[in-house]
Write a protein that holds these residues in place. Structure first.
Motif, mmCIF file in Angstrom:
data_model
loop_
_atom_site.group_PDB
_atom_site.id
_atom_site.type_symbol
_atom_site.label_atom_id
_atom_site.label_comp_id
_atom_site.label_asym_id
_atom_site.label_seq_id
_atom_site.Cartn_x
_atom_site.Cartn_y
_atom_site.Cartn_z
ATOM 1 N N PRO A 27 0.835 -1.205 0.000
ATOM 2 C CA PRO A 27 0.000 0.000 0.000
ATOM 3 C C PRO A 27 0.870 1.256 0.000
ATOM 4 O O PRO A 27 1.966 1.275 0.586
ATOM 5 C CB PRO A 27 -0.789 -0.098 1.303
ATOM 6 N N THR A 29 0.584 3.874 1.626
ATOM 7 C CA THR A 29 0.833 4.395 2.979
ATOM 8 C C THR A 29 2.029 3.728 3.643
ATOM 9 O O THR A 29 2.576 4.268 4.588
ATOM 10 C CB THR A 29 -0.410 4.219 3.869
ATOM 11 N N GLU A 30 2.442 2.559 3.137
ATOM 12 C CA GLU A 30 3.606 1.867 3.705
ATOM 13 C C GLU A 30 4.922 2.308 3.079
ATOM 14 O O GLU A 30 5.974 2.147 3.686
ATOM 15 C CB GLU A 30 3.475 0.348 3.533
ATOM 16 N N SER A 33 6.426 8.711 2.069
ATOM 17 C CA SER A 33 6.558 9.535 3.267
ATOM 18 C C SER A 33 5.226 10.224 3.555
ATOM 19 O O SER A 33 4.397 10.415 2.651
ATOM 20 C CB SER A 33 7.646 10.583 3.065
ATOM 21 N N LEU A 34 5.028 10.608 4.803
ATOM 22 C CA LEU A 34 3.789 11.294 5.177
ATOM 23 C C LEU A 34 3.635 12.606 4.411
ATOM 24 O O LEU A 34 2.531 12.977 4.019
ATOM 25 C CB LEU A 34 3.762 11.550 6.683
ATOM 26 N N GLN A 37 2.465 11.743 0.914
ATOM 27 C CA GLN A 37 1.067 11.314 0.983
ATOM 28 C C GLN A 37 0.148 12.526 1.085
ATOM 29 O O GLN A 37 -0.888 12.593 0.416
ATOM 30 C CB GLN A 37 0.846 10.395 2.182
ATOM 31 N N LYS A 38 0.537 13.497 1.906
ATOM 32 C CA LYS A 38 -0.265 14.708 2.079
ATOM 33 C C LYS A 38 -0.321 15.488 0.765
ATOM 34 O O LYS A 38 -1.378 15.965 0.361
ATOM 35 C CB LYS A 38 0.324 15.570 3.189
ATOM 36 N N ILE A 42 -3.454 11.749 -0.146
ATOM 37 C CA ILE A 42 -3.737 10.440 0.432
ATOM 38 C C ILE A 42 -3.882 10.613 1.933
ATOM 39 O O ILE A 42 -2.958 11.037 2.613
ATOM 40 C CB ILE A 42 -2.601 9.431 0.138
ATOM 41 N N SER A 43 -5.063 10.314 2.434
ATOM 42 C CA SER A 43 -5.258 10.403 3.883
ATOM 43 C C SER A 43 -5.606 9.014 4.395
ATOM 44 O O SER A 43 -6.646 8.468 4.055
ATOM 45 C CB SER A 43 -6.364 11.396 4.227
ATOM 46 N N PRO A 44 -4.709 8.418 5.176
ATOM 47 C CA PRO A 44 -4.961 7.068 5.665
ATOM 48 C C PRO A 44 -6.197 7.034 6.560
ATOM 49 O O PRO A 44 -6.425 7.941 7.359
ATOM 50 C CB PRO A 44 -3.699 6.704 6.438
ATOM 51 N N ARG A 45 -7.001 6.019 6.366
ATOM 52 C CA ARG A 45 -8.213 5.859 7.149
ATOM 53 C C ARG A 45 -7.884 5.026 8.377
ATOM 54 O O ARG A 45 -7.298 3.957 8.275
ATOM 55 C CB ARG A 45 -9.279 5.169 6.313
#
Length: 93
Positions: A27, A29-30, A33-34, A37-38, A42-45
């Motif tokens: 995924p 998210t893995e 980097s944060l 993602q931002k 991409i916002s992890p649920r």
């Protein structure tokens, strides 16, 4: 095919992905980097804090189902409310 086969051949052409390739993907998210993602939106649920309903498989008469579906979007919520209302005056035993 070897699941570790290169995705690009000697000519720089990307080969078609196999089912084994897809299974090996992680995924986003893995691996991102944060900050990235931002940037990508991409916002992890997170996990659901308090599950309020349980998924089940139920069979209803066609006429009952058609009547609820005819009421439009939200028919499952209305069916749940009708069953709750029935429970107020009946024992499910």
């Amino acid at each position: 095919m070897n699941p570790r086969a290169p995705l690009i051949d000697a000519d720089g052409e990307v080969r078609e992905l196999s089912a084994a390739d897809m299974r090996s993907f992680k995924p986003a998210t893995e691996v991102l980097s944060l900050e990235l993602q931002k940037t990508l939106g991409i916002s992890p649920r997170g996990p659901q804090k308090a599950p309020t309903k349980i998924a089940v498989t139920v069979r209803y008469s066609p006429d009952v189902l058609a009547a609820f579906k005819a009421t439009g979007a939200g028919w499952q919520t209305r069916m749940d409310a009708a069953l709750k209302d029935w429970l107020k005056t009946h024992s499910p035993a």
